[in-house]
Motif scaffolding. Structure first.
Motif, PDB file in Angstrom:
ATOM      1  N   TRP A 173       4.485 -25.907   3.721  1.00  0.00           N
ATOM      2  CA  TRP A 173       5.137 -27.058   4.013  1.00  0.00           C
ATOM      3  C   TRP A 173       3.994 -28.055   4.689  1.00  0.00           C
ATOM      4  N   ARG A 174       3.370 -27.252   5.528  1.00  0.00           N
ATOM      5  CA  ARG A 174       2.418 -27.955   6.289  1.00  0.00           C
ATOM      6  C   ARG A 174       1.006 -28.309   5.715  1.00  0.00           C
ATOM      7  N   ILE A 175       0.673 -27.943   4.698  1.00  0.00           N
ATOM      8  CA  ILE A 175      -0.449 -28.082   4.081  1.00  0.00           C
ATOM      9  C   ILE A 175      -0.509 -28.613   2.460  1.00  0.00           C
ATOM     10  N   TRP A 176       0.821 -28.335   1.796  1.00  0.00           N
ATOM     11  CA  TRP A 176       0.817 -28.808   0.373  1.00  0.00           C
ATOM     12  C   TRP A 176       1.242 -30.298   0.177  1.00  0.00           C
ATOM     13  N   ASP A 177       1.139 -30.574  -0.855  1.00  0.00           N
ATOM     14  CA  ASP A 177       1.154 -32.217  -1.380  1.00  0.00           C
ATOM     15  C   ASP A 177       2.870 -32.587  -1.453  1.00  0.00           C
ATOM     16  N   ILE A 178       3.694 -31.526  -1.656  1.00  0.00           N
ATOM     17  CA  ILE A 178       5.032 -31.520  -1.822  1.00  0.00           C
ATOM     18  C   ILE A 178       5.622 -32.430  -0.567  1.00  0.00           C
ATOM     19  N   LYS A 179       6.561 -33.459  -0.783  1.00  0.00           N
ATOM     20  CA  LYS A 179       6.737 -34.188   0.340  1.00  0.00           C
ATOM     21  C   LYS A 179       8.492 -34.254   0.744  1.00  0.00           C
ATOM     22  N   SER A 180       9.052 -33.783  -0.443  1.00  0.00           N
ATOM     23  CA  SER A 180      10.596 -33.852  -0.425  1.00  0.00           C
ATOM     24  C   SER A 180      11.211 -32.503  -1.336  1.00  0.00           C
ATOM     25  N   ARG A 181      12.362 -32.508  -1.055  1.00  0.00           N
ATOM     26  CA  ARG A 181      13.380 -31.254  -1.907  1.00  0.00           C
ATOM     27  C   ARG A 181      13.319 -31.634  -3.156  1.00  0.00           C
ATOM     28  N   ASP A 182      13.350 -33.149  -3.659  1.00  0.00           N
ATOM     29  CA  ASP A 182      13.158 -33.632  -5.044  1.00  0.00           C
ATOM     30  C   ASP A 182      12.001 -33.079  -5.622  1.00  0.00           C
ATOM     31  N   GLU A 183      10.776 -33.397  -5.007  1.00  0.00           N
ATOM     32  CA  GLU A 183       9.753 -32.933  -5.470  1.00  0.00           C
ATOM     33  C   GLU A 183       9.428 -31.358  -5.666  1.00  0.00           C
ATOM     34  N   GLU A 184      10.221 -30.651  -4.880  1.00  0.00           N
ATOM     35  CA  GLU A 184      10.016 -29.218  -4.864  1.00  0.00           C
ATOM     36  C   GLU A 184      11.093 -28.846  -6.320  1.00  0.00           C
ATOM     37  N   ILE A 185      11.935 -29.590  -6.638  1.00  0.00           N
ATOM     38  CA  ILE A 185      12.645 -29.269  -7.709  1.00  0.00           C
ATOM     39  C   ILE A 185      11.889 -29.844  -8.881  1.00  0.00           C
ATOM     40  N   ASP A 186      11.078 -30.834  -8.757  1.00  0.00           N
ATOM     41  CA  ASP A 186      10.067 -30.995  -9.945  1.00  0.00           C
ATOM     42  C   ASP A 186       9.180 -29.927 -10.127  1.00  0.00           C
ATOM     43  N   TYR A 187       8.508 -29.445  -8.981  1.00  0.00           N
ATOM     44  CA  TYR A 187       7.440 -28.247  -9.183  1.00  0.00           C
ATOM     45  C   TYR A 187       8.276 -27.187  -9.740  1.00  0.00           C
ATOM     46  N   ALA A 188       9.530 -26.697  -9.429  1.00  0.00           N
ATOM     47  CA  ALA A 188      10.086 -25.705  -9.962  1.00  0.00           C
ATOM     48  C   ALA A 188      10.461 -25.671 -11.418  1.00  0.00           C
ATOM     49  N   GLU A 189      10.621 -26.978 -11.940  1.00  0.00           N
ATOM     50  CA  GLU A 189      10.951 -27.235 -13.334  1.00  0.00           C
ATOM     51  C   GLU A 189       9.699 -27.108 -14.152  1.00  0.00           C
ATOM     52  N   ALA A 190       8.564 -27.648 -13.443  1.00  0.00           N
ATOM     53  CA  ALA A 190       7.505 -27.280 -14.215  1.00  0.00           C
ATOM     54  C   ALA A 190       6.615 -26.145 -14.319  1.00  0.00           C
ATOM     55  N   HIS A 191       7.160 -25.346 -13.486  1.00  0.00           N
ATOM     56  CA  HIS A 191       6.734 -23.825 -13.210  1.00  0.00           C
ATOM     57  C   HIS A 191       7.704 -22.855 -13.888  1.00  0.00           C
ATOM     58  N   ASN A 192       9.012 -23.468 -14.502  1.00  0.00           N
ATOM     59  CA  ASN A 192      10.155 -22.545 -15.038  1.00  0.00           C
ATOM     60  C   ASN A 192      10.611 -21.856 -13.956  1.00  0.00           C
ATOM     61  N   VAL A 193      10.624 -22.106 -12.903  1.00  0.00           N
ATOM     62  CA  VAL A 193      11.297 -21.543 -11.855  1.00  0.00           C
ATOM     63  C   VAL A 193      12.742 -21.488 -11.954  1.00  0.00           C
ATOM     64  N   PRO A 194      13.696 -20.493 -11.871  1.00  0.00           N
ATOM     65  CA  PRO A 194      14.920 -20.929 -12.120  1.00  0.00           C
ATOM     66  C   PRO A 194      15.800 -21.284 -10.597  1.00  0.00           C
ATOM     67  N   LEU A 195      16.640 -22.031 -10.476  1.00  0.00           N
ATOM     68  CA  LEU A 195      17.146 -22.613  -9.438  1.00  0.00           C
ATOM     69  C   LEU A 195      18.747 -22.554  -9.409  1.00  0.00           C
ATOM     70  N   LYS A 196      19.509 -22.148  -8.264  1.00  0.00           N
ATOM     71  CA  LYS A 196      20.838 -22.198  -8.549  1.00  0.00           C
ATOM     72  C   LYS A 196      21.552 -23.460  -7.985  1.00  0.00           C
ATOM     73  N   ILE A 197      20.805 -24.431  -7.678  1.00  0.00           N
ATOM     74  CA  ILE A 197      21.191 -25.835  -7.122  1.00  0.00           C
ATOM     75  C   ILE A 197      20.800 -26.750  -8.222  1.00  0.00           C
ATOM     76  N   ASN A 198      21.305 -28.072  -8.157  1.00  0.00           N
ATOM     77  CA  ASN A 198      20.700 -29.393  -8.730  1.00  0.00           C
ATOM     78  C   ASN A 198      20.524 -30.205  -7.670  1.00  0.00           C
ATOM     79  N   ARG A 199      20.142 -31.347  -8.131  1.00  0.00           N
ATOM     80  CA  ARG A 199      19.891 -32.574  -7.137  1.00  0.00           C
ATOM     81  C   ARG A 199      20.941 -33.133  -6.416  1.00  0.00           C
ATOM     82  N   GLU A 200      21.996 -32.949  -7.051  1.00  0.00           N
ATOM     83  CA  GLU A 200      23.274 -33.600  -6.521  1.00  0.00           C
ATOM     84  C   GLU A 200      24.021 -32.587  -5.204  1.00  0.00           C
ATOM     85  N   THR A 201      23.638 -31.217  -5.526  1.00  0.00           N
ATOM     86  CA  THR A 201      24.350 -30.146  -4.696  1.00  0.00           C
ATOM     87  C   THR A 201      23.142 -29.601  -3.782  1.00  0.00           C
TER      88      THR A 201
END
Length: 404
Positions: free
Chosen positions: A146-174
């Motif tokens: 978090w101190r060195i990458w370009d990701i700036k928010s939890r929304d952008e983290e979800i974008d990264y997860a979706e692009a790399h097929n990383v399964p998540l138990k959450i969505n943007r609303e929860t």
């Protein structure tokens, strides 16, 4: 970036650490060994190994640290009576040193050349993890994405997860930021970022119900303590972790242990969080009640001052320091007579005293009674008041002379 061959990652399977595995491999080309600490988060550990391996980890350790967590961190803090800023029972704070200590042990056993965590640069946990790592591996490099990458928010983290097929138990609303262990559950983010918003308790609570949904009849519970440590509930002896879990059930069912806090983070900002600590809230009340019976005034009052410092130390991640050890030694001395039974009534979010007994009780009904007694001469109080009030009298006489 420096290059590392093998990195040990503190892994929870949550949003942050889920995407860190592929990020580490992309940016360092290193082997990633994930370490998940079981501190009582229950079903959050389900399917974790499969997920870690599918997202690029070479292996996953799942370390059961529950007993160590309770006996070596929770109970010493409970005995100290440490509460941060009057409300926070330090649920996340004292879970970090036990996890980080195990991270170092595994990193050394695996021959890793760096340790990684998913804490943000805005939070307290980065300090707690890293101070513990420094205590046990002072030269070990630490990677904090978090101190060195370009990701700036939890929304952008979800974008990264979706692009790399990383399964998540959450969505943007929860997408609340949560931390769960056997002591508590914290909720931050989304609508809670505005202190003007009332928490949606009926939607977010997991460890219990809101006071409005609690039963219309009270629940009684009796807790036995030995030298400040709880050892039994309702006459049934049990180990620490099981005792906390049992009180979580009782407290949660009765709407006990909710705290809505705007707290001062170590890094300088204020943050708003909602905490569920049902069993812990019961234990703190019971312990406080027992101490009123067993500690003399001077010790009890001085210990309250120590509790404030102890809470700051735990909150600030300074568990493995000489000062914390020294304060714990003081606390342990005060707890030698804190043994007895405390009965409490749980009712719609309230904890009501229902009786306390101890073989070391300093309370004397014979002395305190409003009835007739032969052990206290009330005439003695006149001389006491004259001496105790002498400075006030002298000052008043001086003021009278000035007015003449």
């Amino acid at each position: 970036m420096a290059q590392y061959k093998k990195v040990v990652l503190a892994y929870s399977g949550g949003l942050d650490t889920s995407i860190i595995i592929p990020w580490l491999k992309e940016n360092y080309g290193c082997e990633v060994i994930a370490v998940a600490a079981n501190v009582g988060q229950a079903d959050e550990l389900d399917g974790l190994e499969e997920k870690a391996l599918k997202t690029g980890a070479s292996k996953l350790y799942i370390e059961d640290l529950q007993d160590e967590f309770v006996e070596d961190f929770i109970f010493p803090t409970l005995k100290a009576g440490a509460v941060y800023e009057g409300l926070y029972l330090l649920g996340t704070s004292f879970a970090r040193p036990v996890i980080a200590k195990r991270l170092v042990e595994i990193a050394k056993a695996e021959g890793a050349d760096a340790i990684c965590h998913g804490c943000t640069g805005k939070g307290n946990d980065q300090v707690r993890f890293e101070l513990t790592i420094k205590a046990f591996a002072p030269t070990m490099p630490i990677i904090a994405p978090w101190r060195i990458w370009d990701i700036k928010s939890r929304d952008e983290e979800i974008d990264y997860a979706e692009a790399h097929n990383v399964p998540l138990k959450i969505n943007r609303e929860t997408n609340y930021s949560k931390d769960k262990n056997l002591w508590h559950l914290s909720h931050e983010g989304l609508d809670l970022e505005d202190p003007a918003n009332e928490p949606k308790y009926n939607e977010i609570l997991e460890m219990g119900v809101s006071p409005e949904q609690a039963p219309d009849v009270p629940t009684y519970v009796t807790i036995h303590f030995e030298k400040g440590v709880p050892t039994a509930v309702n006459g049934v002896s049990m180990k620490g972790a099981d005792l906390v879990k049992e009180l979580n059930k009782l407290g949660g069912a009765n709407g006990v242990g909710l705290a809505d806090i705007v707290e001062n983070r170590l890094v300088g900002m204020k943050s708003r969080g909602v905490y569920e600590t049902p069993g812990g809230t019961i234990l703190y009340r019971a312990h406080d009640v027992l101490e009123t019976l067993c500690l003399d005034k001077a010790t009890q009052h001085y210990k309250q001052q120590i509790a404030l410092k102890f809470a700051d130390i735990v909150y600030d991640g300074q568990w493995y320091t000489p000062l914390r050890e020294a304060l714990s030694a003081f606390v342990d001395k005060t707890q030698e007579t804190v043994t007895g039974d405390v009965k409490l009534k749980l009712y719609k979010g309230n904890i009501i005293n229902a009786g306390v007994t101890s073989p070391y009780s300093l309370y004397s009904e014979e002395i305190a009674t409003f009835g007739e007694d032969d052990v206290y001469d009330q005439n003695d109080s006149a001389g006491f008041i004259n001496l105790f009030g002498l400075p006030i009298k002298v000052k008043a006489l001086l003021d009278e002379k000035k007015l003449k």
